[in-house]
Design an enzyme around this catalytic site. Sequence first.
Site, short mmCIF file in Angstrom:
data_model
loop_
_atom_site.label_atom_id
_atom_site.label_comp_id
_atom_site.label_asym_id
_atom_site.label_seq_id
_atom_site.Cartn_x
_atom_site.Cartn_y
_atom_site.Cartn_z
N HIS A 22 -33.04 -13.50 11.71
CA HIS A 22 -32.30 -13.48 12.97
C HIS A 22 -30.82 -13.63 12.64
O HIS A 22 -30.47 -13.88 11.48
CB HIS A 22 -32.77 -14.59 13.93
CG HIS A 22 -32.53 -15.97 13.44
ND1 HIS A 22 -33.20 -16.52 12.37
CD2 HIS A 22 -31.68 -16.95 13.87
CE1 HIS A 22 -32.79 -17.76 12.18
NE2 HIS A 22 -31.86 -18.04 13.06
N HIS A 80 -28.34 -15.74 13.74
CA HIS A 80 -27.53 -16.96 13.82
C HIS A 80 -26.70 -17.08 12.54
O HIS A 80 -27.14 -16.68 11.46
CB HIS A 80 -28.42 -18.18 14.01
CG HIS A 80 -28.94 -18.32 15.42
ND1 HIS A 80 -29.95 -19.17 15.77
CD2 HIS A 80 -28.55 -17.71 16.58
CE1 HIS A 80 -30.19 -19.08 17.08
NE2 HIS A 80 -29.36 -18.20 17.57
N ASP A 140 -25.89 -19.27 10.34
CA ASP A 140 -26.36 -19.89 9.09
C ASP A 140 -27.36 -19.03 8.35
O ASP A 140 -27.80 -19.40 7.25
CB ASP A 140 -26.95 -21.29 9.37
CG ASP A 140 -28.07 -21.28 10.38
OD1 ASP A 140 -27.94 -20.61 11.43
OD2 ASP A 140 -29.10 -21.95 10.14
N HIS A 176 -38.00 -18.26 18.41
CA HIS A 176 -36.78 -19.03 18.23
C HIS A 176 -35.95 -18.88 19.50
O HIS A 176 -36.43 -18.35 20.51
CB HIS A 176 -36.05 -18.53 16.98
CG HIS A 176 -34.94 -19.42 16.52
ND1 HIS A 176 -35.03 -20.79 16.53
CD2 HIS A 176 -33.69 -19.13 16.04
CE1 HIS A 176 -33.92 -21.31 16.06
NE2 HIS A 176 -33.08 -20.32 15.76
N ASP A 220 -36.42 -19.36 11.16
CA ASP A 220 -36.44 -20.42 12.16
C ASP A 220 -37.47 -20.10 13.23
O ASP A 220 -37.44 -19.00 13.82
CB ASP A 220 -35.07 -20.56 12.83
CG ASP A 220 -34.00 -21.04 11.87
OD1 ASP A 220 -34.31 -21.24 10.68
OD2 ASP A 220 -32.85 -21.21 12.32
N HIS A 223 -35.09 -25.36 5.69
CA HIS A 223 -34.21 -25.47 6.85
C HIS A 223 -34.18 -26.92 7.34
O HIS A 223 -34.25 -27.22 8.53
CB HIS A 223 -34.66 -24.52 7.97
CG HIS A 223 -33.56 -24.18 8.94
ND1 HIS A 223 -33.37 -24.89 10.11
CD2 HIS A 223 -32.60 -23.23 8.92
CE1 HIS A 223 -32.33 -24.36 10.77
NE2 HIS A 223 -31.85 -23.35 10.06
#
Length: 309
Positions: A61, A63, A65, A139, A210, A268
């Site tokens: 994904h 995001h 990070d 997520h 995530d 994570h």
Amino acid sequence: MSMRVTFLGTSGAVPTTQRNPTSLYCQREGDAFLFDCGEGTQRQMMRFGTGFSVDHIFVTHTHGDHVLGIPGLVQTMDFNERDAALAIHCPPGEKPLVERLINATGARPSFPVRVHEVSPGDVALRREEYEVRAFAVEHRTTAVGYALVEDDRKGRFDRERAEELGVPVGPKFSELHEGNPVELDDGTVISPDQVVGDPRPGRRFVFTGDTRPVDATVEAAERADLLVHDATFAADRRERAGQTGHSTATQAGEIAQRAGAKRLALTHVSSRYANDVTMHRTEAREAFDGEVLIPDDGDTVEIPYPDGE
């Protein structure tokens, strides 16, 4: 044939002095991949000696990070006069954002960079002996997980039995092992099932990115040799995990147990736990009968064949 993963970044959204944002390097014989590419990934690749010879990046994904390392890595590849194409796979609808990251410096790389959107159920990459599949996760944004699944291998060839049946040593052995019947000089036909055992399973490596705990991961990770699962929080933050689209160590252990996975790697990990992952380890072990790993950045895990050969 070797398969190993190196954990380049194991932190949650906020890095720590010990843990970089998410990235994982996977090498299968001569093929090398990245799963996610958080900030600083290229430095981690240098630090831990993986090199930059990756041909595919699988993004779970977008995001920050998980993707902010892409611009720097692509730029370094360009400085190193790379000419081989790079493929970046991402969830549906995220191609424009990934392309903006690639061109963040205002200059396009001199080598081809191709971005492909993949939906749950899609085969992101197909090679002769394995494929990388996308599967559904849950997520706070559009996201997918990835499973590297090898084809079944040939059954073992029983040379002693073949010789007992009169098969001469030589090319006919190979024919039988390839699944083709052979005819002997006296007209007798020997079929492969007389001398070749049942197909042997290949290896399965699964990376969730995530996610909350979901049934799709159980299916994707069925009998996985290594499941790398989100374990951002320990049980003391179970409610927070649900609110933010993450899992606890207990939930990751429960998923691994249901899937029949052999090993579970928790990653994570939220910065709130700093260097103390005792709760994560204890809680996952209470839920999962297999081996529990909480890798540090730089740790490498070998993935052997299920039958050890």
